[in-house]
Design a protein around this motif. Structure first.
Motif, PDB file in Angstrom:
ATOM      1  N   LEU A  40       7.669  16.847 101.130  1.00  0.00           N
ATOM      2  CA  LEU A  40       8.629  16.574 102.207  1.00  0.00           C
ATOM      3  C   LEU A  40       8.075  15.573 103.218  1.00  0.00           C
ATOM      4  O   LEU A  40       8.790  14.689 103.693  1.00  0.00           O
ATOM      5  CB  LEU A  40       9.001  17.875 102.901  1.00  0.00           C
ATOM      6  CG  LEU A  40       9.961  18.777 102.131  1.00  0.00           C
ATOM      7  CD1 LEU A  40       9.895  20.196 102.651  1.00  0.00           C
ATOM      8  CD2 LEU A  40      11.383  18.234 102.233  1.00  0.00           C
ATOM      9  N   LEU A  41       6.803  15.717 103.559  1.00  0.00           N
ATOM     10  CA  LEU A  41       6.188  14.776 104.494  1.00  0.00           C
ATOM     11  C   LEU A  41       6.220  13.359 103.925  1.00  0.00           C
ATOM     12  O   LEU A  41       6.496  12.393 104.644  1.00  0.00           O
ATOM     13  CB  LEU A  41       4.743  15.191 104.779  1.00  0.00           C
ATOM     14  CG  LEU A  41       4.536  16.453 105.623  1.00  0.00           C
ATOM     15  CD1 LEU A  41       3.066  16.819 105.670  1.00  0.00           C
ATOM     16  CD2 LEU A  41       5.082  16.261 107.038  1.00  0.00           C
TER      17      LEU A  41
ATOM     18  N   GLY B 246      12.749  25.155 107.793  1.00  0.00           N
ATOM     19  CA  GLY B 246      11.390  24.668 107.582  1.00  0.00           C
ATOM     20  C   GLY B 246      11.372  23.342 106.843  1.00  0.00           C
ATOM     21  O   GLY B 246      10.578  22.450 107.171  1.00  0.00           O
ATOM     22  N   LEU B 247      12.254  23.194 105.858  1.00  0.00           N
ATOM     23  CA  LEU B 247      12.344  21.937 105.117  1.00  0.00           C
ATOM     24  C   LEU B 247      12.748  20.790 106.042  1.00  0.00           C
ATOM     25  O   LEU B 247      12.177  19.696 106.004  1.00  0.00           O
ATOM     26  CB  LEU B 247      13.360  22.054 103.981  1.00  0.00           C
ATOM     27  CG  LEU B 247      13.096  23.085 102.885  1.00  0.00           C
ATOM     28  CD1 LEU B 247      14.212  23.063 101.856  1.00  0.00           C
ATOM     29  CD2 LEU B 247      11.753  22.830 102.216  1.00  0.00           C
TER      30      LEU B 247
ATOM     31  N   TRP C 246       3.970  26.080  98.006  1.00  0.00           N
ATOM     32  CA  TRP C 246       4.513  25.689  99.305  1.00  0.00           C
ATOM     33  C   TRP C 246       3.708  24.560  99.938  1.00  0.00           C
ATOM     34  O   TRP C 246       4.269  23.699 100.618  1.00  0.00           O
ATOM     35  CB  TRP C 246       4.608  26.895 100.233  1.00  0.00           C
ATOM     36  CG  TRP C 246       5.770  27.754  99.858  1.00  0.00           C
ATOM     37  CD1 TRP C 246       5.738  28.957  99.230  1.00  0.00           C
ATOM     38  CD2 TRP C 246       7.153  27.427 100.037  1.00  0.00           C
ATOM     39  NE1 TRP C 246       7.017  29.414  99.005  1.00  0.00           N
ATOM     40  CE2 TRP C 246       7.907  28.493  99.492  1.00  0.00           C
ATOM     41  CE3 TRP C 246       7.830  26.343 100.589  1.00  0.00           C
ATOM     42  CZ2 TRP C 246       9.296  28.502  99.486  1.00  0.00           C
ATOM     43  CZ3 TRP C 246       9.220  26.358 100.591  1.00  0.00           C
ATOM     44  CH2 TRP C 246       9.939  27.418 100.052  1.00  0.00           C
ATOM     45  N   GLY C 247       2.410  24.532  99.686  1.00  0.00           N
ATOM     46  CA  GLY C 247       1.619  23.400 100.162  1.00  0.00           C
ATOM     47  C   GLY C 247       2.068  22.108  99.508  1.00  0.00           C
ATOM     48  O   GLY C 247       2.156  21.063 100.156  1.00  0.00           O
TER      49      GLY C 247
ATOM     50  N   ALA D 141       0.321  16.546  96.966  1.00  0.00           N
ATOM     51  CA  ALA D 141       1.355  17.443  96.442  1.00  0.00           C
ATOM     52  C   ALA D 141       1.115  17.741  94.966  1.00  0.00           C
ATOM     53  O   ALA D 141       1.263  18.880  94.503  1.00  0.00           O
ATOM     54  CB  ALA D 141       2.731  16.825  96.639  1.00  0.00           C
TER      55      ALA D 141
ATOM     56  N   GLY E 218       7.475  14.263 108.865  1.00  0.00           N
ATOM     57  CA  GLY E 218       7.088  13.167 107.986  1.00  0.00           C
ATOM     58  C   GLY E 218       7.598  11.826 108.474  1.00  0.00           C
ATOM     59  O   GLY E 218       6.890  10.811 108.410  1.00  0.00           O
TER      60      GLY E 218
ATOM     61  N   LEU F  32       5.062  21.483  98.326  1.00  0.00           N
ATOM     62  CA  LEU F  32       6.385  21.127  98.840  1.00  0.00           C
ATOM     63  C   LEU F  32       6.299  20.530 100.237  1.00  0.00           C
ATOM     64  O   LEU F  32       7.061  19.619 100.586  1.00  0.00           O
ATOM     65  CB  LEU F  32       7.305  22.351  98.833  1.00  0.00           C
ATOM     66  CG  LEU F  32       7.733  22.839  97.451  1.00  0.00           C
ATOM     67  CD1 LEU F  32       8.476  24.162  97.551  1.00  0.00           C
ATOM     68  CD2 LEU F  32       8.620  21.786  96.763  1.00  0.00           C
ATOM     69  N   VAL F  33       5.380  21.038 101.049  1.00  0.00           N
ATOM     70  CA  VAL F  33       5.183  20.471 102.389  1.00  0.00           C
ATOM     71  C   VAL F  33       4.735  19.017 102.278  1.00  0.00           C
ATOM     72  O   VAL F  33       5.253  18.128 102.959  1.00  0.00           O
ATOM     73  CB  VAL F  33       4.158  21.298 103.191  1.00  0.00           C
ATOM     74  CG1 VAL F  33       3.687  20.528 104.433  1.00  0.00           C
ATOM     75  CG2 VAL F  33       4.769  22.630 103.607  1.00  0.00           C
ATOM     76  N   ALA F  34       3.749  18.759 101.404  1.00  0.00           N
ATOM     77  CA  ALA F  34       3.271  17.384 101.209  1.00  0.00           C
ATOM     78  C   ALA F  34       4.380  16.488 100.665  1.00  0.00           C
ATOM     79  O   ALA F  34       4.514  15.321 101.059  1.00  0.00           O
ATOM     80  CB  ALA F  34       2.070  17.380 100.265  1.00  0.00           C
TER      81      ALA F  34
ATOM     82  N   THR G  60       9.904  19.910 108.518  1.00  0.00           N
ATOM     83  CA  THR G  60       8.800  19.227 107.838  1.00  0.00           C
ATOM     84  C   THR G  60       9.173  17.793 107.505  1.00  0.00           C
ATOM     85  O   THR G  60       8.362  16.867 107.691  1.00  0.00           O
ATOM     86  CB  THR G  60       8.428  19.974 106.538  1.00  0.00           C
ATOM     87  OG1 THR G  60       8.132  21.334 106.852  1.00  0.00           O
ATOM     88  CG2 THR G  60       7.229  19.327 105.873  1.00  0.00           C
TER      89      THR G  60
END
Length: 220
Positions: free
Chosen positions: A113-114, A58-59, A106-107, A96, A66, A109-111, A62
């Protein structure tokens, strides 16, 4: 690369180091930016049928998204490609930070990574990426190898900018280590502000990364 571009690259190295270390500390030693390390985690986890494999996959996905989003933002911004990419990075890091402050981990971390995938578009040139945006291991090699050749009479001054990139990354990491215990993921607002300042600096210095007309036509 010009001196101005090396300066901007050094600023981005500080930013990357800070964000990298913040994500690294949050995930308890899982790499969030170094995709080679993340890939190693994935294969080891997959071999052991570990849930870690799914997390790391997933990392990686994502981060890749980005990169695509950053490249598209830069493409549509055209003459203001670099400020647009930095504005996007700043907005993602601000998101983030906010998500971290309300404990949507997790939201956040997603931001994160993007944003770090998108920042790679900063040095994008006509269908390629300038060597200035490289992994920190590359900077260590590029600064260490010329230093060794200096013993044989080679000019050593040209490796100093690459060493500066590595030092900038180290400064960012150390800053995160000191600030993370107090702010956690919410401390990413510092990185968001840094990206915004870099965007303003790019506009002020005229290093907006304008592509030649041929690049516009070739991408349509």
């Amino acid at each position: 690369m010009t001196r101005r571009e090396w300066g901007l690259a050094s600023g981005l190295s500080v930013l990357a180091g800070y964000v990298y270390a913040t994500g690294f500390l949050k995930l308890s030693a899982v790499f969030v930016l170094f995709m080679g390390g993340s890939s190693t985690y994935f294969h080891v986890g997959a071999a052991n049928s570990s849930i870690l494999a799914l997390i790391v996959m997933g990392l990686i996905v994502t981060f890749t998204v980005g990169v695509v989003v950053g490249s598209l933002a830069g493409h549509f911004a055209r003459a203001y490609r670099r400020p647009a990419v930095l504005a996007l990075v700043s907005a993602l890091l601000a998101a983030a930070s906010w998500l971290g402050s309300v404990e949507v981990t997790w939201g956040a971390l997603v931001a994160l990574l993007l944003s770090m995938g998108a920042v790679h578009a900063f040095f994008e040139k006509d269908r390629g990426v300038n060597a200035g945006q490289d992994y920190v291991e590359g900077h260590q090699f590029k600064s260490g190898w010329p230093a060794a050749t200096a013993f044989f009479g080679r000019d050593w001054t040209f490796w100093a900018p690459k060493l500066l990139l590595w030092l900038g990354f180290a400064v960012g990491v150390v800053s995160s280590v000191f600030l993370y215990p107090q702010y956690g993921l919410a401390g990413l607002w510092i990185a968001s502000g840094g990206a915004a300042l870099l965007a303003l600096l790019v506009l002020a210095t005229g290093t907006t990364g304008k592509m030649p007309p041929s690049a516009y036509h070739s991408q349509h």
